[in-house]
Design an enzyme around this catalytic site. Structure first.
Site, PDB file in Angstrom:
ATOM      1  N   SER A   7       0.865  -1.177   0.000  1.00  0.00           N
ATOM      2  CA  SER A   7       0.000   0.000   0.000  1.00  0.00           C
ATOM      3  C   SER A   7       0.902   1.227   0.000  1.00  0.00           C
ATOM      4  O   SER A   7       2.086   1.151   0.335  1.00  0.00           O
ATOM      5  CB  SER A   7      -0.934  -0.002   1.216  1.00  0.00           C
ATOM      6  OG  SER A   7      -0.208  -0.143   2.425  1.00  0.00           O
ATOM      7  N   GLU A   9       1.242   5.680   0.687  1.00  0.00           N
ATOM      8  CA  GLU A   9       0.706   6.918   1.250  1.00  0.00           C
ATOM      9  C   GLU A   9       1.106   8.094   0.367  1.00  0.00           C
ATOM     10  O   GLU A   9       2.245   8.209  -0.063  1.00  0.00           O
ATOM     11  CB  GLU A   9       1.239   7.152   2.666  1.00  0.00           C
ATOM     12  CG  GLU A   9       0.714   8.453   3.275  1.00  0.00           C
ATOM     13  CD  GLU A   9       1.249   8.716   4.671  1.00  0.00           C
ATOM     14  OE1 GLU A   9       0.779   8.043   5.609  1.00  0.00           O
ATOM     15  OE2 GLU A   9       2.157   9.568   4.810  1.00  0.00           O
ATOM     16  N   ALA A  43      -1.033  19.140   9.408  1.00  0.00           N
ATOM     17  CA  ALA A  43      -1.076  19.481  10.831  1.00  0.00           C
ATOM     18  C   ALA A  43      -2.193  20.486  11.090  1.00  0.00           C
ATOM     19  O   ALA A  43      -2.359  21.452  10.346  1.00  0.00           O
ATOM     20  CB  ALA A  43       0.266  20.055  11.274  1.00  0.00           C
ATOM     21  N   ASP A 101      -1.545  15.983  14.560  1.00  0.00           N
ATOM     22  CA  ASP A 101      -0.575  16.941  15.093  1.00  0.00           C
ATOM     23  C   ASP A 101      -1.247  18.281  15.315  1.00  0.00           C
ATOM     24  O   ASP A 101      -2.078  18.716  14.502  1.00  0.00           O
ATOM     25  CB  ASP A 101       0.589  17.123  14.110  1.00  0.00           C
ATOM     26  CG  ASP A 101       1.368  15.835  13.909  1.00  0.00           C
ATOM     27  OD1 ASP A 101       1.533  15.096  14.892  1.00  0.00           O
ATOM     28  OD2 ASP A 101       1.813  15.582  12.772  1.00  0.00           O
ATOM     29  N   TYR A 139       3.538   2.847  16.866  1.00  0.00           N
ATOM     30  CA  TYR A 139       4.885   3.408  17.034  1.00  0.00           C
ATOM     31  C   TYR A 139       5.853   2.335  17.513  1.00  0.00           C
ATOM     32  O   TYR A 139       5.846   1.954  18.684  1.00  0.00           O
ATOM     33  CB  TYR A 139       4.841   4.585  18.013  1.00  0.00           C
ATOM     34  CG  TYR A 139       4.002   5.711  17.473  1.00  0.00           C
ATOM     35  CD1 TYR A 139       4.562   6.695  16.676  1.00  0.00           C
ATOM     36  CD2 TYR A 139       2.617   5.740  17.693  1.00  0.00           C
ATOM     37  CE1 TYR A 139       3.789   7.703  16.131  1.00  0.00           C
ATOM     38  CE2 TYR A 139       1.832   6.738  17.142  1.00  0.00           C
ATOM     39  CZ  TYR A 139       2.426   7.718  16.374  1.00  0.00           C
ATOM     40  OH  TYR A 139       1.638   8.707  15.823  1.00  0.00           O
ATOM     41  N   ASP A 152       3.241   2.639  24.310  1.00  0.00           N
ATOM     42  CA  ASP A 152       2.792   2.577  22.918  1.00  0.00           C
ATOM     43  C   ASP A 152       2.073   1.267  22.620  1.00  0.00           C
ATOM     44  O   ASP A 152       1.082   1.250  21.885  1.00  0.00           O
ATOM     45  CB  ASP A 152       3.984   2.755  21.976  1.00  0.00           C
ATOM     46  CG  ASP A 152       4.549   4.167  22.032  1.00  0.00           C
ATOM     47  OD1 ASP A 152       3.768   5.122  21.961  1.00  0.00           O
ATOM     48  OD2 ASP A 152       5.772   4.311  22.166  1.00  0.00           O
ATOM     49  N   PHE A 211      13.328  14.597   9.393  1.00  0.00           N
ATOM     50  CA  PHE A 211      11.975  14.090   9.612  1.00  0.00           C
ATOM     51  C   PHE A 211      11.979  13.030  10.709  1.00  0.00           C
ATOM     52  O   PHE A 211      11.118  13.019  11.599  1.00  0.00           O
ATOM     53  CB  PHE A 211      11.465  13.522   8.295  1.00  0.00           C
ATOM     54  CG  PHE A 211      10.008  13.164   8.266  1.00  0.00           C
ATOM     55  CD1 PHE A 211       9.095  13.689   9.167  1.00  0.00           C
ATOM     56  CD2 PHE A 211       9.523  12.284   7.295  1.00  0.00           C
ATOM     57  CE1 PHE A 211       7.757  13.349   9.130  1.00  0.00           C
ATOM     58  CE2 PHE A 211       8.179  11.944   7.244  1.00  0.00           C
ATOM     59  CZ  PHE A 211       7.304  12.478   8.160  1.00  0.00           C
ATOM     60  N   HIS A 260       3.692  -0.948   3.875  1.00  0.00           N
ATOM     61  CA  HIS A 260       3.061   0.332   3.556  1.00  0.00           C
ATOM     62  C   HIS A 260       4.166   1.354   3.292  1.00  0.00           C
ATOM     63  O   HIS A 260       4.982   1.636   4.167  1.00  0.00           O
ATOM     64  CB  HIS A 260       2.188   0.798   4.722  1.00  0.00           C
ATOM     65  CG  HIS A 260       1.419   2.058   4.446  1.00  0.00           C
ATOM     66  ND1 HIS A 260       0.340   2.091   3.591  1.00  0.00           N
ATOM     67  CD2 HIS A 260       1.568   3.333   4.909  1.00  0.00           C
ATOM     68  CE1 HIS A 260      -0.158   3.318   3.550  1.00  0.00           C
ATOM     69  NE2 HIS A 260       0.589   4.096   4.326  1.00  0.00           N
TER      70      HIS A 260
END
Length: 289
Positions: A7, A9, A43, A101, A139, A152, A211, A260
Site C-alpha cells: 500500500s 501513502e 497538521a 498533530d 509506534y 505505545d 523528519f 506500507h
C-alpha cells in the site's frame, strides 16, 4: 517467496506543481495493484479540503481503494463525523483515524472543547457508524509523548479494543526495530498480522534524517556514514534502493505479509523497490483527463 501485499501513502497538493507531481506519482504506482492507498491530513487539519478532493479523485479516476486520514484536531465531533459521512457518500470505506498533530505554535495537543479527546474516541465513533475499515497509527519506537516504554503497546491495544481493524507503523530504519515491536505486541495479546510496517524510501537523506529526529525515530550512525560515502561517489540512489529493498526483504523473510510505503509523492524509488520485491504492474492506466 510470494510478492507482498503493498500500500502507498500520498499527501494532498497545495500548489499546481505539487498537483502534477501527485498525479504522476499515482499514475506510476497504481499499476502495482496496491491493496489500498492513503492520503494524509496536514497538521491542524490544514489540508482538510485538499485531502477530501485528492481522496475522491484518486478513487474515481484510478479505481483504487483509498483510505482518508481523519484527525481530532481543531474540529467538533459533529464536524469530524460530517467529514466521515461525506467520505462514505463518495464511496470511501477506509479511514486512517489519528489524533493528529497540533497546529504550528500550539505546542502539545489540546482537544477542541466539543471535539474528540483522543484517537480512541474517534475510533469508537467511526466504528459505531459501521461504514468504515478503520486503520490507525502505531509506534515501533517510543512516541515522544509516551509515558514509558510500554505505553505505545498499551495504547495500540486500546485502539484495537475501541474498534480499529488494522495498524500502520511509523517508519524505521532497521528491521529489528519492527520485529521487536511485533513480538511485544503479540506478547500483549495483539494479533501481529494486523500491524503493517511503514517503510520510507530514502529519496533525500538529509531531509529524511530531519523528519526522523522530529518524529522520534532513531537514526543509526551507520546510515550517516553510508550516505556520506555514497554522496562522494554520486551513488545515493543506488544505496537508497539497496537499503530499502534489503529492509523489506528481511521483514518478508520474518513473516511480515504486507508493507506500507510513505512515498512523499516521489514514486521512482518506491516503484524500483517494489519491482525488486517481485511486485510488478498488472494493468496500464490511462492519464487522468
Amino acid at each position: 517467496m510470494p510478492a507482498p501485499r503493498i500500500s502507498f501513502e500520498f499527501f494532498p497538493p497545495k500548489t499546481l506543481e505539487a498537483s502534477f507531481r501527485l498525479w504522476e506519482t499515482v499514475r506510476m504506482l497504481a499499476p502495482l495493484n496496491p491493496e489500498f492507498v492513503s492520503v494524509t491530513y496536514g497538521a491542524g487539519g490544514t489540508t482538510r479540503q485538499l485531502t477530501h478532493e485528492a481522496v475522491t479523485t484518486i478513487g474515481r479516476e484510478f479505481g483504487l481503494r483509498v483510505a482518508a486520514h481523519l484527525t481530532c484536531v481543531d474540529a467538533t465531533r459533529d464536524e469530524t463525523l460530517a467529514i466521515a459521512e461525506s467520505y462514505a457518500r463518495a464511496g470511501v470505506s477506509d479511514i486512517v483515524a489519528l489524533r493528529g498533530d497540533p497546529p504550528k505554535g500550539q505546542g502539545g495537543f489540546r482537544p477542541h472543547p466539543d471535539g474528540f479527546a483522543s484517537s480512541l474516541d474517534l475510533i469508537a465513533a467511526l466504528k459505531e457508524t459501521g461504514k468504515f475499515t478503520i486503520r490507525v497509527g502505531a509506534y515501533p519506537e517510543r512516541h515522544p509523548e509516551a509515558a514509558d516504554d510500554g505505553a505505545d503497546i498499551a495504547w495500540l491495544k486500546r485502539k484495537f479494543e475501541a474498534g480499529a481493524d488494522q495498524a500502520i507503523t511509523q517508519f524505521f530504519f532497521e528491521a529489528e526495530t519492527f520485529l521487536r515491536f511485533r513480538d511485544a505486541a503479540e506478547k500483549a495479546g495483539i494479533d501481529a498480522s494486523r500491524i503493517t510496517p511503514g517503510i520510507i524510501p530514502i529519496e533525500n537523506w538529509s531531509g529524511i534524517r530531519r523528519f526522523a529526529l522530529a518524529s522520534g525515530a532513531s537514526v543509526p550512525a551507520w546510515l550517516d556514514d553510508a550516505f556520506e560515502k555514497a554522496a562522494r561517489d554520486g551513488r545515493e540512489d543506488l544505496l537508497a534502493t539497496a537499503l530499502c529493498t534489503e529492509l523489506c526483504d528481511t521483514l518478508l523473510a520474518e513473516g511480515v505479509p504486507a508493507l506500507h510505503f510513505y512515498t512523499l509523492n516521489r514514486p521512482t524509488l518506491t516503484r524500483d523497490v517494489c519491482f525488486a520485491l517481485g511486485v510488478t504492474p498488472e494493468v496500464t492506466l490511462q492519464n487522468v483527463a
